[in-house]
Design a protein around this motif. Structure first.
Motif, PDB file in Angstrom:
ATOM      1  N   ASP A   1       0.843  -1.211   0.000  1.00  0.00           N
ATOM      2  CA  ASP A   1       0.000   0.000   0.000  1.00  0.00           C
ATOM      3  C   ASP A   1       0.869   1.249   0.000  1.00  0.00           C
ATOM      4  OD1 ASP A   1      -2.252  -1.454  -0.078  1.00  0.00           O
ATOM      5  OD2 ASP A   1      -2.786  -1.228   2.052  1.00  0.00           O
ATOM      6  N   ALA A   2       1.927   1.205   0.821  1.00  0.00           N
ATOM      7  CA  ALA A   2       2.813   2.375   0.910  1.00  0.00           C
ATOM      8  C   ALA A   2       3.496   2.630  -0.430  1.00  0.00           C
ATOM      9  CB  ALA A   2       3.859   2.155   2.002  1.00  0.00           C
ATOM     10  N   ILE A   3       3.910   1.533  -1.102  1.00  0.00           N
ATOM     11  CA  ILE A   3       4.573   1.681  -2.408  1.00  0.00           C
ATOM     12  C   ILE A   3       3.585   2.257  -3.429  1.00  0.00           C
ATOM     13  CG2 ILE A   3       5.613   0.398  -4.361  1.00  0.00           C
ATOM     14  CD1 ILE A   3       6.800  -1.514  -2.213  1.00  0.00           C
ATOM     15  N   ARG A   4       2.325   1.776  -3.378  1.00  0.00           N
ATOM     16  CA  ARG A   4       1.304   2.261  -4.322  1.00  0.00           C
ATOM     17  C   ARG A   4       0.908   3.710  -4.042  1.00  0.00           C
ATOM     18  NH1 ARG A   4      -1.982  -2.258  -2.992  1.00  0.00           N
ATOM     19  NH2 ARG A   4      -1.304  -4.094  -4.129  1.00  0.00           N
ATOM     20  N   GLY A   5       1.268   4.198  -2.850  1.00  0.00           N
ATOM     21  CA  GLY A   5       0.934   5.577  -2.493  1.00  0.00           C
ATOM     22  C   GLY A   5      -0.430   5.708  -1.851  1.00  0.00           C
ATOM     23  N   SER A   6      -1.030   4.574  -1.427  1.00  0.00           N
ATOM     24  CA  SER A   6      -2.348   4.628  -0.766  1.00  0.00           C
ATOM     25  C   SER A   6      -2.219   5.256   0.624  1.00  0.00           C
ATOM     26  CB  SER A   6      -2.913   3.213  -0.620  1.00  0.00           C
ATOM     27  OG  SER A   6      -2.733   2.487  -1.802  1.00  0.00           O
ATOM     28  N   ASP A   7      -3.319   5.717   1.155  1.00  0.00           N
ATOM     29  CA  ASP A   7      -3.308   6.317   2.492  1.00  0.00           C
ATOM     30  C   ASP A   7      -3.263   5.200   3.529  1.00  0.00           C
ATOM     31  OD1 ASP A   7      -3.458   7.991   4.640  1.00  0.00           O
ATOM     32  OD2 ASP A   7      -5.665   8.177   4.546  1.00  0.00           O
ATOM     33  N   ILE A   8      -2.195   5.154   4.286  1.00  0.00           N
ATOM     34  CA  ILE A   8      -2.049   4.055   5.266  1.00  0.00           C
ATOM     35  C   ILE A   8      -2.094   4.577   6.704  1.00  0.00           C
ATOM     36  CG2 ILE A   8      -0.752   2.448   3.787  1.00  0.00           C
ATOM     37  CD1 ILE A   8       1.805   3.612   5.164  1.00  0.00           C
ATOM     38  N   SER A   9      -2.364   5.847   6.838  1.00  0.00           N
ATOM     39  CA  SER A   9      -2.265   6.461   8.170  1.00  0.00           C
ATOM     40  C   SER A   9      -3.201   5.812   9.196  1.00  0.00           C
ATOM     41  CB  SER A   9      -2.522   7.969   8.073  1.00  0.00           C
ATOM     42  OG  SER A   9      -3.742   8.195   7.399  1.00  0.00           O
ATOM     43  N   GLY A  10      -4.361   5.327   8.739  1.00  0.00           N
ATOM     44  CA  GLY A  10      -5.300   4.767   9.703  1.00  0.00           C
ATOM     45  C   GLY A  10      -5.070   3.291   9.988  1.00  0.00           C
ATOM     46  N   ILE A  11      -4.202   2.644   9.227  1.00  0.00           N
ATOM     47  CA  ILE A  11      -4.016   1.196   9.366  1.00  0.00           C
ATOM     48  C   ILE A  11      -3.192   0.876  10.615  1.00  0.00           C
ATOM     49  CG2 ILE A  11      -3.148  -0.896   8.229  1.00  0.00           C
ATOM     50  CD1 ILE A  11      -3.551   0.517   5.561  1.00  0.00           C
ATOM     51  N   LYS A  12      -3.593  -0.202  11.279  1.00  0.00           N
ATOM     52  CA  LYS A  12      -2.896  -0.642  12.491  1.00  0.00           C
ATOM     53  C   LYS A  12      -1.428  -0.965  12.167  1.00  0.00           C
ATOM     54  CE  LYS A  12      -3.654  -3.945  16.216  1.00  0.00           C
ATOM     55  NZ  LYS A  12      -4.159  -5.295  16.475  1.00  0.00           N
ATOM     56  N   PHE A  13      -0.538  -0.679  13.030  1.00  0.00           N
ATOM     57  CA  PHE A  13       0.917  -0.924  12.911  1.00  0.00           C
ATOM     58  C   PHE A  13       1.607  -0.051  11.836  1.00  0.00           C
ATOM     59  CE2 PHE A  13      -0.704  -5.384  13.842  1.00  0.00           C
ATOM     60  CZ  PHE A  13      -0.462  -5.303  15.192  1.00  0.00           C
TER      61      PHE A  13
END
Lengths: 348, 259
Positions: free
Chosen positions: A50-62
């Motif tokens: 997800d991070a590589i794709r540039g998706s928003d990961i701020s809400g994801i656990k860990f």
């Protein structure tokens, strides 16, 4: 003399290479997942993708643990390990001495001193926050190497193991004492002394990763391109000259690259001892002394070794974290003694 | 123009003078034997030509000062078999021989496409090392290691061979084989050999010319028969060399060989 069957597995070179290529990412994921907080492998992989794709990961656990803390730290460990291991393999070939390494020769201590002086006296480069410390670490590593080798050549032109190690130990102690002195007088500015004596990869970020990556590509690349020359040096410097190697140019090139890589590693991760001694030695047992194989495999082996050492440093006494140099020094000292004893048995 | 011309060659370590004003020349087709007692400076001459020690004077190869030759160019023309080759790492015989092709390949990426494998195979076969090809050099005997470095030199294929005590550690079979091999190698145009030997019989049997040294100075230079004349040898070695040689060879009588 009766022919003794050759033990090395030259035919497995491609397989060995592929094995290292496969093991390195496996160890990387293990080190990212395991720690004081255990993150499932599936979540880790998903987060990274997800991070590589540039998706928003701020809400994801860990997310913050994995992306902001673990990944840069593990990548730093891999790159520092790869760099130090490559430096060790290069120096061991250049000096025809299996005990040569940044820590045994005192080069890492010299780099530490350079970095500490830069911080204590506020030596900086405008707009480049790390540059002052890094340049001083590289400069001192190179000067340290020149001093050690000049002394060694003067005392014993054959650069025997005993001479090199003795001078390295004395030089290392001398430089470390100056480092301690500078830290004592400037303790408000400089990180805790254990960082400079035992190393730490805590708090490393992506800027560190990028710098390490750049240094490994440039200086490590140059070392890798000198595999044939290092083979010639490992057979003997006179032999290298006789077959047409420009011994002065190659020696200077390797020393500059080794100093630069060690300088960058020390300014980012402190003094992490014995990585450059342990991994090339283990690698040599597997693939033999030919630097065309030894150097690239040492890069992977060093990355794997330091990632695992960092993991051990994080989890062995959890929640307490050990300095990474404690783990590498423990393993390294045992290997050092082993090489020294087997070397003496061979009459070296 | 000589192939190799050495003029007023001097080498010193501090106050210790190893060589003083040594001059000689080598022409194609010659096998120059450098002879003299221990400490005469024989090996130092070879090390100076291979640029292994600092020297004063001039050494000119093919009309050009050797200091102006690039290392790789020089290795394509001059090759040296050293007296002491000790191994630290377990390189195989083939890996050591392969290093002899270093000067023939421009870079690690371009490789040496012009007959590298053939040259290596030939060098290994010439020195009788086929069976030891993949063996670790740490397990070789002194003679096998000497042959390995000789094979490296053949793979290097220079025009001028310099051999420092080439029969070191070699048994009689290989001594004979190596010297015959070099004599055959020398028959090709534009080649020459300079070797340091202690065995004066080998010097007389195989050398075309000789350079007799004593205490770092030239005593005589010229055709081998003239340089090894009794008066010169007796003076340099401070003993009756001819009588000693005859006494040694008298041990090998025809009656012994018939029994």
């Amino acid at each position: 003399m009766a022919q003794i069957p050759h033990k090395r597995k030259e035919g497995l070179y491609v397989l060995e290479y592929l094995a290292f290529l496969a093991v390195t990412p496996a160890v990387f994921f293990l080190c990212v997942c395991v720690g004081s907080v255990k993150v499932p492998l599936g979540d880790t992989v998903r987060l990274i993708l997800d991070a590589i794709r540039g998706s928003d990961i701020s809400g994801i656990k860990f997310a913050s643990i994995i992306v902001s803390v673990r990944i840069p730290r593990v990548l730093s460990a891999a790159l520092v390990g790869a760099s130090l291991s490559l430096c060790g393999a290069g120096m061991q070939g250049l000096l025809k001495n299996p005990l040569a390494d940044g820590s045994t020769l005192g080069v890492s201590s010299a780099a530490s001193l350079g970095a500490v002086i830069a911080i204590a006296f506020g030596i900086t480069v405008p707009f480049l926050p790390f540059a002052g410390t890094m340049i001083m670490a590289i400069l001192f590593a190179f000067l340290g190497l020149l001093i050690i080798l000049s002394l060694a050549y003067k005392l014993d032109s054959s650069l025997s193991t005993n001479t090199i190690i003795l001078i390295g130990v004395i030089f290392s102690m001398f430089v470390s004492s100056i480092t301690s002195l500078v830290i004592t007088f400037a303790s408000d500015k400089i990180k805790h002394i254990t960082f400079w004596t035992m190393g730490s990869l805590q708090g490393n970020n992506y800027t560190h990763v990028l710098i390490l990556c750049g240094a490994l590509v440039i200086f490590g690349g140059v070392i890798l391109l000198h595999a044939r020359e290092l083979n010639a040096f490992a057979v003997g410097e006179d032999n290298a000259r006789n077959i047409g190697v420009n011994v002065r140019r190659v020696r200077l090139t390797i020393l500059i690259c080794v100093s630069a890589l060690i300088g960058v590693c020390v300014s980012i991760g402190g003094t992490i001892a014995f990585v450059g001694l342990v991994t090339p030695h283990m690698t040599r047992i597997i693939v033999g002394p030919n630097h065309k194989k030894l150097l690239p495999v040492s890069v992977f082996a060093g990355a794997i070794f330091l990632m695992l050492s960092d993991l051990a440093a994080r989890i062995l006494l959890n929640p307490l974290e050990l300095p990474i140099g404690v783990v590498t020094s423990m393993i390294g000292s045992v290997v050092f003694i082993y090489i020294f004893i087997t070397g003496r048995r061979k009459g070296k | 123009m000589s192939m190799l011309e050495v003029k007023d060659l001097s080498v010193s370590y501090g106050d210790l003078h190893i060589l003083r004003d040594v001059s000689f020349s080598v022409e194609p087709g010659q096998w120059l034997m450098i002879i003299g007692p221990n400490g005469a400076g024989k090996t130092t001459i070879l090390n100076s030509i291979s640029r292994g020690v600092p020297y004063t004077g001039t050494i000119v190869y093919q009309g050009r000062d050797i200091r102006r030759w690039k290392p790789r160019e020089l290795a394509l023309n001059i090759g040296l078999l050293s007296q002491n080759n000790s191994m630290g790492y377990a390189f195989t015989v083939e890996e050591i021989v392969r290093l002899g092709r270093y000067a023939h390949s421009a870079s690690v990426l371009s490789g040496d496409k012009d007959g590298r494998e053939e040259a290596i195979d030939r060098a290994i076969a010439l020195t009788g090392l086929e069976g030891l090809r993949n063996q670790s050099s740490l397990t070789l005997s002194g003679g096998e290691l000497q042959r390995t470095f000789l094979a490296q030199l053949f793979a290097q294929d220079p025009r001028l061979l310099m051999l420092d005590e080439p029969t070191n550690h070699l048994d009689l079979v290989y001594q004979k084989q190596v010297f015959n091999l070099i004599r055959e190698w020398l028959t090709e145009n534009g080649r020459a050999v300079v070797s340091v030997v202690h065995d004066l019989s080998l010097a007389r049997a195989y050398g075309t010319h000789a350079l007799l040294l004593s205490k770092g100075r030239t005593v005589a230079e010229g055709p081998v028969s003239e340089v090894t004349a009794p008066k010169l040898l007796n003076e340099v070695y401070s003993m009756d060399v001819y009588s000693w040689m005859r006494e040694m060879y008298s041990q090998w009588t025809d009656e012994d060989s018939s029994t």
